[in-house]
Write an enzyme that holds these catalytic residues in place. Sequence first.
Site: not given
Length: 387
Positions: A342-343
């Site tokens: 998620c980055a």
Amino acid sequence: MTARHGTYLDHGATSFPKAPGVADTVGRFLNEEAGNPGRGGHRLTVAASRAIELARQRVASLLGADPERTLLGPGATFWINSVLQGWLGPGDRVVLSALEHNAVMRPLRRLERGLGLELVVAEGAPSTGVPSVAEVALLVAAAPTRLVVLCHASNVSGAVLPVAEIAAAVAPVPVLVDGAQTAGNLPIDFSRLGAAAFACSGHKGLLGPPGVGALLLADRVELEPLVCGGTGSRSESEEMPEWLPDRLEAGTPNGPGIAGLGAACAWLADRTVEAVRDREERLTRRAAEGLAGIPGVRLHGRDEAAAHVGILSFTVGGVDSGELAAWLDREHGIMLRAGLHCAPAAHRRLGTFPDGTVRAGFGPFSTEEDVDRLVEAVRHAASSGVR
Ligand SMILES: Cc1ncc(COP(=O)(O)O)c(C=O)c1O
């Protein structure tokens, strides 16, 4: 931690197991205290209110915050959104690090489209993306800036950012710290951090149940609520109360989760975050040394001389990270997470986009045997593949 579940090394995603006492406290709330807190005056309502206020005290005390300005809600994502949407207005300028999670990037991108925000990224050191105090201070000084947003530690590399020093250097410009990866993993005294706001998950280093998190607000920081609704207080009014925590906590709270988080914070206070930190640091260093010594293995975004939480990212030459993670689980019972975590911004910065990395995360119940099991399995994968 090795149990019937296997070897759990995904503490960057969420902690497992939870702190002793959490499950019992959740069960007790549901069985004995599950009135609607702050709504009415009967004994179950009072029991629920007490359990939640006790949890609030425990979270605040562990993190060095004022209980009245310690807001409890669904998680770091919710509270980061609350600050960004409650604080930023048309055309505002925001300075942020290159390592931010999508809990920061997605709301900022939406506000960039909707409000015409100017987003200015501090690229940070070449190999780690960690910004220096001087870099952020220069960017802030270049034009009027409404907010600085920084993760306290990268959820990809584990690198710790110098948030207190940056907050001091850019004052009075407020700093929002995303503490999802540091609360419970690094000793934190919010009263001395200098940040305007600190948002964190309850289910990662704080060892509480999923679906809870906290926002710590400094004195005089005011936010428009992200969500409006019933609070049990001032029911005659159709406006949100002016005071905290009610102003920012609309709707029936997750009482069992919050009570569980309180129990976890009590356990951490007793064990001490310093002791947890020492253990996680020792295990992470052991893993970094072991993995770095395997031909074909690369660690990403790590500077051994700098501070890290208990997370590290690696790749094995010629082996797909997703396949490696699946093989580690299937063949060795080792659970960790591959991909972009998620980055995407952080992976772009570290040169690991779009393939991502395998990420190992260590917690207070991880052991040296867990680390060694991981290192030996990766050694096997690096020499013989994962098929
Ligand atoms: C750095 C960082 N920020 C924010 C979040 C979001 O936390 P939550 O899913 O608990 O809302 C995470 C979770 O992975 C994270 O690692």
